[in-house]
Enzyme design. Structure first.
Site, PDB file in Angstrom:
ATOM      1  N   PRO A   1       0.785  -1.228   0.000  1.00  0.00           N
ATOM      2  CA  PRO A   1       0.000   0.000   0.000  1.00  0.00           C
ATOM      3  C   PRO A   1       0.822   1.285   0.000  1.00  0.00           C
ATOM      4  CG  PRO A   1      -0.174  -1.152   2.113  1.00  0.00           C
ATOM      5  CD  PRO A   1       0.484  -2.087   1.149  1.00  0.00           C
ATOM      6  N   ASN A   2       0.326   2.223  -0.772  1.00  0.00           N
ATOM      7  CA  ASN A   2       0.853   3.591  -0.903  1.00  0.00           C
ATOM      8  C   ASN A   2       2.128   3.678  -1.738  1.00  0.00           C
ATOM      9  OD1 ASN A   2      -1.215   4.787   0.828  1.00  0.00           O
ATOM     10  ND2 ASN A   2      -0.205   3.683   2.473  1.00  0.00           N
TER      11      ASN A   2
ATOM     12  N   ARG B   1       5.209  10.855  -2.876  1.00  0.00           N
ATOM     13  CA  ARG B   1       4.992  10.537  -1.466  1.00  0.00           C
ATOM     14  C   ARG B   1       6.274  10.757  -0.660  1.00  0.00           C
ATOM     15  NH1 ARG B   1       4.748   4.447   1.061  1.00  0.00           N
ATOM     16  NH2 ARG B   1       4.207   5.056   3.183  1.00  0.00           N
TER      17      ARG B   1
ATOM     18  N   TYR C   1      11.446   8.671   0.625  1.00  0.00           N
ATOM     19  CA  TYR C   1      11.361   7.644  -0.419  1.00  0.00           C
ATOM     20  C   TYR C   1      11.949   8.062  -1.765  1.00  0.00           C
ATOM     21  CZ  TYR C   1       8.193   5.548   2.999  1.00  0.00           C
ATOM     22  OH  TYR C   1       7.662   5.016   4.150  1.00  0.00           O
TER      23      TYR C   1
ATOM     24  N   ASN D   1       8.029  -5.745  -1.112  1.00  0.00           N
ATOM     25  CA  ASN D   1       7.992  -4.585  -0.215  1.00  0.00           C
ATOM     26  C   ASN D   1       6.574  -4.534   0.352  1.00  0.00           C
ATOM     27  OD1 ASN D   1       7.935  -2.202   1.177  1.00  0.00           O
ATOM     28  ND2 ASN D   1       9.076  -1.044  -0.348  1.00  0.00           N
TER      29      ASN D   1
ATOM     30  N   ALA E   1       3.330  -0.819   4.765  1.00  0.00           N
ATOM     31  CA  ALA E   1       2.865  -0.805   6.164  1.00  0.00           C
ATOM     32  C   ALA E   1       2.395  -2.183   6.634  1.00  0.00           C
ATOM     33  CB  ALA E   1       1.759   0.232   6.344  1.00  0.00           C
TER      34      ALA E   1
ATOM     35  N   HIS F   1       4.345  -4.398   9.252  1.00  0.00           N
ATOM     36  CA  HIS F   1       4.385  -4.226  10.701  1.00  0.00           C
ATOM     37  C   HIS F   1       3.255  -4.937  11.445  1.00  0.00           C
ATOM     38  CE1 HIS F   1       7.372  -1.438   9.387  1.00  0.00           C
ATOM     39  NE2 HIS F   1       6.492  -0.651   8.798  1.00  0.00           N
TER      40      HIS F   1
ATOM     41  N   ASP G   1       1.766 -15.270   6.811  1.00  0.00           N
ATOM     42  CA  ASP G   1       1.446 -16.674   6.536  1.00  0.00           C
ATOM     43  C   ASP G   1       1.568 -16.987   5.048  1.00  0.00           C
ATOM     44  OD1 ASP G   1       1.042 -17.132   9.221  1.00  0.00           O
ATOM     45  OD2 ASP G   1      -1.150 -17.204   9.104  1.00  0.00           O
TER      46      ASP G   1
ATOM     47  N   GLU H   1      12.500  -9.722   1.458  1.00  0.00           N
ATOM     48  CA  GLU H   1      11.777  -8.548   1.956  1.00  0.00           C
ATOM     49  C   GLU H   1      12.634  -7.311   1.703  1.00  0.00           C
ATOM     50  OE1 GLU H   1      10.895  -8.787   6.161  1.00  0.00           O
ATOM     51  OE2 GLU H   1      10.522  -6.628   6.297  1.00  0.00           O
TER      52      GLU H   1
ATOM     53  N   HIS I   1      12.885  -2.851   1.767  1.00  0.00           N
ATOM     54  CA  HIS I   1      12.362  -1.537   2.142  1.00  0.00           C
ATOM     55  C   HIS I   1      13.253  -0.465   1.542  1.00  0.00           C
ATOM     56  CE1 HIS I   1       9.591  -3.403   4.940  1.00  0.00           C
ATOM     57  NE2 HIS I   1      10.591  -4.177   5.309  1.00  0.00           N
TER      58      HIS I   1
ATOM     59  N   SER J   1      13.334   2.758   2.682  1.00  0.00           N
ATOM     60  CA  SER J   1      13.913   3.411   3.856  1.00  0.00           C
ATOM     61  C   SER J   1      14.483   2.343   4.793  1.00  0.00           C
ATOM     62  CB  SER J   1      12.832   4.220   4.582  1.00  0.00           C
ATOM     63  OG  SER J   1      11.861   3.346   5.162  1.00  0.00           O
TER      64      SER J   1
ATOM     65  N   ARG K   1      13.493   4.680  12.022  1.00  0.00           N
ATOM     66  CA  ARG K   1      12.297   5.521  11.991  1.00  0.00           C
ATOM     67  C   ARG K   1      11.437   5.283  13.244  1.00  0.00           C
ATOM     68  NH1 ARG K   1       9.619   4.869   6.315  1.00  0.00           N
ATOM     69  NH2 ARG K   1       8.487   6.711   7.086  1.00  0.00           N
TER      70      ARG K   1
ATOM     71  N   ARG L   1       7.668   0.937  13.308  1.00  0.00           N
ATOM     72  CA  ARG L   1       8.297   0.362  12.110  1.00  0.00           C
ATOM     73  C   ARG L   1       9.455  -0.579  12.451  1.00  0.00           C
ATOM     74  NH1 ARG L   1       5.959   3.595   8.001  1.00  0.00           N
ATOM     75  NH2 ARG L   1       5.575   5.710   8.731  1.00  0.00           N
TER      76      ARG L   1
HETATM   77  C1  DQA Z   1       8.494   0.903   3.551  1.00  0.00           C
HETATM   78  C2  DQA Z   1       8.623   1.167   5.070  1.00  0.00           C
HETATM   79  C3  DQA Z   1       7.289   0.992   5.752  1.00  0.00           C
HETATM   80  O1  DQA Z   1       7.410   1.267   7.149  1.00  0.00           O
HETATM   81  C4  DQA Z   1       6.263   1.959   5.190  1.00  0.00           C
HETATM   82  O2  DQA Z   1       4.992   1.717   5.762  1.00  0.00           O
HETATM   83  C5  DQA Z   1       6.179   1.920   3.698  1.00  0.00           C
HETATM   84  C6  DQA Z   1       7.419   1.765   2.915  1.00  0.00           C
HETATM   85  C7  DQA Z   1       9.805   1.207   2.807  1.00  0.00           C
HETATM   86  O3  DQA Z   1       9.919   0.773   1.652  1.00  0.00           O
HETATM   87  O4  DQA Z   1      10.693   1.898   3.328  1.00  0.00           O
HETATM   88  O5  DQA Z   1       5.122   2.106   3.111  1.00  0.00           O
HETATM   89  O6  DQA Z   1       8.192  -0.474   3.365  1.00  0.00           O
END
Ligand code: DQA
Length: 148
Positions: free
Chosen positions: A11-12, A19, A24, A74, A77, A80, A87, A101, A103, A105, A110, A114
């Site tokens: 998401p996002n 953003r 980012y 990735n 959110a 977390h 699963d 996995e 990220h 950031s 942070r 997170r």
């Molecule tokens: C993220 C880090 C997450 O905490 C955050 O919610 C994101 C992006 C990252 O790529 O740094 O949406 O996964």
């Protein structure tokens, strides 16, 4: 033979570019796709997707199990708190597949919420804090595992 690498974004992340650019960066998902296509080792095909929907992301992980595709995830959110996503990620790795996995950031630098990832414990590995290079490094690790 081509191996399809699923590069799944939660998401996002469709808002990358505008953003929180201080966190980012200024580049968007099409730029990430182009970067990964340029960096992919011979025989690796990039299938980059993004969704804001937990169920859709879970469905894509099921697809990775069924097709034996390596995954760069990735979870955004969902990282977390989504036990359902954890699963589904476990299905990939317990089937012998690779799931990295990533990220953009460094979540550990942070806010406190997170610092916990419910995904890391079932991932093959984790790369965080290197901007889009987190994905490039994950892709390199997948190429090396396949070659080994
Ligand atoms: C993220 C880090 C997450 O905490 C955050 O919610 C994101 C992006 C990252 O790529 O740094 O949406 O996964």
């Amino acid at each position: 033979m081509m191996t399809r690498v699923l590069v799944l974004n939660g998401p996002n992340l469709g808002r990358l570019g505008s953003r929180e650019p201080d966190v980012y960066g200024h580049q968007d998902l099409p730029a990430l796709r182009a970067l990964l296509e340029a960096e992919a080792a011979a025989g690796l095909e990039i299938d980059l997707r993004q969704t804001d929907d937990e169920g859709e992301l879970i469905g894509w992980l099921h697809e990775a199990v069924d097709t034996g595709s390596p995954v760069i995830l990735n979870p955004a959110a969902f990282t977390h708190y989504s036990y359902a996503l954890r699963d589904a990620a476990a299905l990939v790795t317990t089937a012998g597949g690779t799931l990295v996995e990533v990220h953009i950031s460094n979540p550990h630098a942070r806010e406190e919420f997170r610092h916990t990832s419910v995904i890391s414990g079932v991932a093959s590995g984790v790369v965080a804090g290197f901007g889009f290079d987190s994905y490039v490094l994950a892709l390199a690790s997948i190429g090396r595992r396949l070659a080994a």
